[in-house]
Design an enzyme around this catalytic site. Structure first.
Site, mmCIF file in Angstrom:
data_model
loop_
_atom_site.group_PDB
_atom_site.id
_atom_site.type_symbol
_atom_site.label_atom_id
_atom_site.label_comp_id
_atom_site.label_asym_id
_atom_site.label_seq_id
_atom_site.Cartn_x
_atom_site.Cartn_y
_atom_site.Cartn_z
ATOM 1 N N GLU A 1 0.828 -1.213 0.000
ATOM 2 C CA GLU A 1 0.000 0.000 0.000
ATOM 3 C C GLU A 1 0.864 1.266 0.000
ATOM 4 O O GLU A 1 0.631 2.193 -0.771
ATOM 5 C CB GLU A 1 -0.941 -0.030 1.216
ATOM 6 C CG GLU A 1 -2.016 1.034 1.148
ATOM 7 C CD GLU A 1 -3.112 0.837 2.185
ATOM 8 O OE1 GLU A 1 -3.927 -0.081 2.014
ATOM 9 O OE2 GLU A 1 -3.148 1.602 3.158
ATOM 10 N N ARG B 1 -5.012 33.207 -17.312
ATOM 11 C CA ARG B 1 -5.415 34.302 -16.418
ATOM 12 C C ARG B 1 -4.376 35.428 -16.476
ATOM 13 O O ARG B 1 -3.182 35.187 -16.282
ATOM 14 C CB ARG B 1 -5.524 33.744 -14.993
ATOM 15 C CG ARG B 1 -5.632 34.767 -13.898
ATOM 16 C CD ARG B 1 -7.046 35.219 -13.701
ATOM 17 N NE ARG B 1 -7.177 36.036 -12.495
ATOM 18 C CZ ARG B 1 -8.163 36.898 -12.328
ATOM 19 N NH1 ARG B 1 -9.095 37.044 -13.261
ATOM 20 N NH2 ARG B 1 -8.244 37.606 -11.215
ATOM 21 N N GLN C 1 7.093 36.293 -11.585
ATOM 22 C CA GLN C 1 8.109 35.350 -11.119
ATOM 23 C C GLN C 1 7.670 34.557 -9.880
ATOM 24 O O GLN C 1 7.930 33.353 -9.781
ATOM 25 C CB GLN C 1 9.409 36.103 -10.816
ATOM 26 C CG GLN C 1 10.583 35.165 -10.623
ATOM 27 C CD GLN C 1 11.859 35.921 -10.312
ATOM 28 O OE1 GLN C 1 11.879 36.811 -9.460
ATOM 29 N NE2 GLN C 1 12.929 35.588 -11.004
#
Ligand SMILES: Cc1cc2nc3c(=O)[nH]c(=O)nc-3n(C[C@H](O)[C@H](O)[C@H](O)COP(=O)(O)OP(=O)(O)OC[C@H]3O[C@@H](n4cnc5c(N)ncnc54)[C@H](O)[C@@H]3O)c2cc1C
Length: 376
Positions: free
Chosen positions: A239, A265, A276
Site C-alpha cells: 500500500e 489568467r 516570477q
C-alpha cells in the site's frame, strides 16, 4: 540504471489514462457506485498485481504503481482510486500471498474482475499508530475461530463483500499473537456500521465494523496463527509503495491545471505565470512531484526485486504524501478565490491529499521507520 518504461508499460499507462479520463470525469455526489467498480473491473484494475492464474494481470509492483498513477491522473474522483487501491493492496494481496490455495481459487477471480469488493480492518479505537495493540480477540473453537471486538475505521466497509480482519489470538505474545482472517460479509456476528461523514476521499464509504461471536472457519485464516502482524506489514508495503502512485497522478493533473490557468489568467497586463513569484511556485510544485516520483519508483522497484525495501518505501510514502498536501495548498493559492470554489475542483485535491499523511502509517511512523533503518 535504466529510466525507460517498456512498450507494454507505456501502452498500459496511456490506455488507463485515456479510459479513466473518459469514464470518471466528474465526482459523484456521494459514493462511487457498483457500476463504476465494475467499469474498473472491466479494465482489470482490481487485480493488477494478482497472478494471471487467479484472474489478475500479474504485474510487478512497479508496473502496478505506474498504472495506479495513470488512474490517479485520469480519474477526477480520488475516492474511487483510493477504494480500488485499498481493495487491491490491503485485501487482495494478503489473500494472494497468505491464503490457502482453495480460498485463493474461490475468491480471487471475483476480486479481480470487479464482482467482489474487499476491505481491510485492523485499526481500533485504542490501536491506531500503535497498530498491534489490538483488543479484538479470536478464540479457537474446533475448526473455527470466534471473533469479538470492534474496528474503528474500515474503508469500503459499508459495501465490502469481504474483510481482512486482524485479531489477537494470544495477548501474551504481542507482535506474534496476532492472526489475520478473511471474514465474508454474510458471516453471522459481523456487524457493519453506518458510513462516516468526512471531508476527504468523500466517495469512499467508510465505517466501523464489529464482531459479536463471529464464527470464522479455520480455512479463512491467513498464514499460520500468530503471523498476522507479518501479513499486515507486508500489505502495508504494497500500500505505501503502490497506492501512493495515485497521488503522483493527482499532482500531475493538479500541475497541468495550474499551468493552464496561469497561462490564461492575466493580471497587471500579463499572464499570471509570467509573474516570477507565481512561476516559482509552479516550479516548486514540479520539483516536489518529480522528487517524490523518483522515490516512489525506486521503492516499487526495490520491492519488486525482493530487496529489503523498508527504507525506500518509508521515504517514498513520506515524500509523496507531504508533496500532495503542499501541492494542494499551492494549487489553491495560484487559483486565487477560484481555488476554494467547490465547483472548480481545485480544493478537493487538497482535501483528498490531507489524509495521505495519516493512513498506511502516519508521517511520524514513517520517520520512525527511517530512523530505525538508520540504526538510530
Ligand atoms: C482516509 C483513511 C482511510 C483509512 N482506512 C483504513 C482502513 O481501511 N482500515 C483500517 O484498519 N484503518 C484505516 N484507517 C485508519 C488509519 O490506519 C489510522 O488513522 C492511522 O493508523 C492513525 O491512527 P489514529 O487515527 O488512531 O491516530 P493516532 O495513532 O492516535 O495518532 C494521532 C497523531 O499522533 C501521532 N503519534 C502517534 N503515536 C506517535 C508516536 N509514537 N510518536 C510520534 N507521533 C505519534 C500520529 O502520527 C498522529 O499525528 C484509515 C484512516 C484514514 C484517514
Amino acid at each position: 540504471m535504466d529510466f525507460l518504461w517498456s512498450r507494454e508499460q507505456d501502452e498500459c499507462y496511456a490506455q488507463v489514462l485515456e479510459q479513466t479520463r473518459n469514464m470518471f470525469a466528474t465526482r459523484p455526489d456521494r459514493f462511487w457506485t457498483r457500476a463504476q467498480w465494475q467499469q474498473c473491473g472491466d479494465m482489470h484494475l482490481p487485480g493488477l498485481s494478482v497472478p494471471e492464474r487467479y484472474g489478475g494481470k500479474g504485474y510487478d509492483a512497479l508496473t502496478t504503481a505506474r498504472i495506479i498513477e495513470a488512474f490517479g491522473r485520469g480519474c477526477e474522483d480520488m475516492g474511487l482510486v483510493f477504494s480500488l487501491a485499498a481493495h487491491l493492496f490491503a485485501c487482495v494481496m494478503p489473500i494472494v500471498e497468505y491464503a490457502d490455495e482453495a480460498l485463493k481459487n474461490r475468491l480471487l477471480p471475483d476480486l479481480c474482475n470487479g464482482t467482489l469488493i474487499g476491505a481491510n480492518a485492523i485499526t481500533e479505537e485504542d490501536a491506531g499508530s500503535d497498530v498491534f495493540a489490538l483488543t479484538t480477540r479470536a478464540t479457537r473453537d474446533g475448526e473455527a475461530y470466534i471473533l469479538n471486538g470492534q474496528k474503528s475505521y474500515v474503508s469500503n466497509g459499508p459495501v465490502a463483500d469481504l474483510f481482512i480482519v486482524y485479531a489477537c489470538t494470544n495477548p501474551s505474545y504481542g507482535y506474534f499473537g496476532i492472526t489475520g482472517f478473511v471474514v465474508e460479509r454474510d458471516t453471522p456476528g459481523l456487524i457493519i456500521g453506518d458510513p462516516f461523514q468526512k471531508i476527504s476521499l468523500t466517495s469512499t464509504p467508510a465505517c466501523r465494523v464489529s464482531f459479536e461471536s463471529c464464527r470464522v472457519p479455520i480455512a479463512n485464516r491467513l498464514a499460520q496463527e500468530g503471523q498476522g502482524a507479518q501479513v499486515f506489514t507486508r500489505s502495508m508495503q504494497w500500500e505505501r509503495s503502490c497506492l501512493f502512485a495515485a497521488y503522483l497522478g493527482q499532482m500531475e493533473r493538479q500541475l497541468e491545471r495550474s499551468i493552464t490557468y496561469t497561462k490564461e489568467r492575466r493580471q497587471f497586463g500579463k499572464p499570471l505565470g509570467r509573474h516570477q513569484a507565481v512561476a516559482h511556485r509552479l516550479a516548486a510544485m514540479k520539483l516536489r512531484l518529480e522528487s517524490a516520483r523518483l522515490l516512489l519508483y525506486r521503492a516499487c522497484w526495490s520491492f519488486a526485486q525482493g530487496k529489503h525495501a523498508e527504507l525506500d518505501i518509508a521515504l517514498s510514502k513520506l515524500a509523496v504524501s507531504e508533496a500532495a498536501i503542499m501541492g494542494g495548498l499551492d494549487a489553491i493559492h495560484i487559483h486565487g478565490s477560484l481555488g476554494i470554489n467547490s465547483a472548480y475542483g481545485i480544493e478537493t485535491m487538497l482535501r483528498d491529499a490531507l489524509p495521505s499523511t495519516i493512513f498506511s502509517g502516519t508521517s511520524e511512523m514513517q520517520y520512525d521507520i527511517i530512523a530505525r533503518e538508520l540504526e538510530l
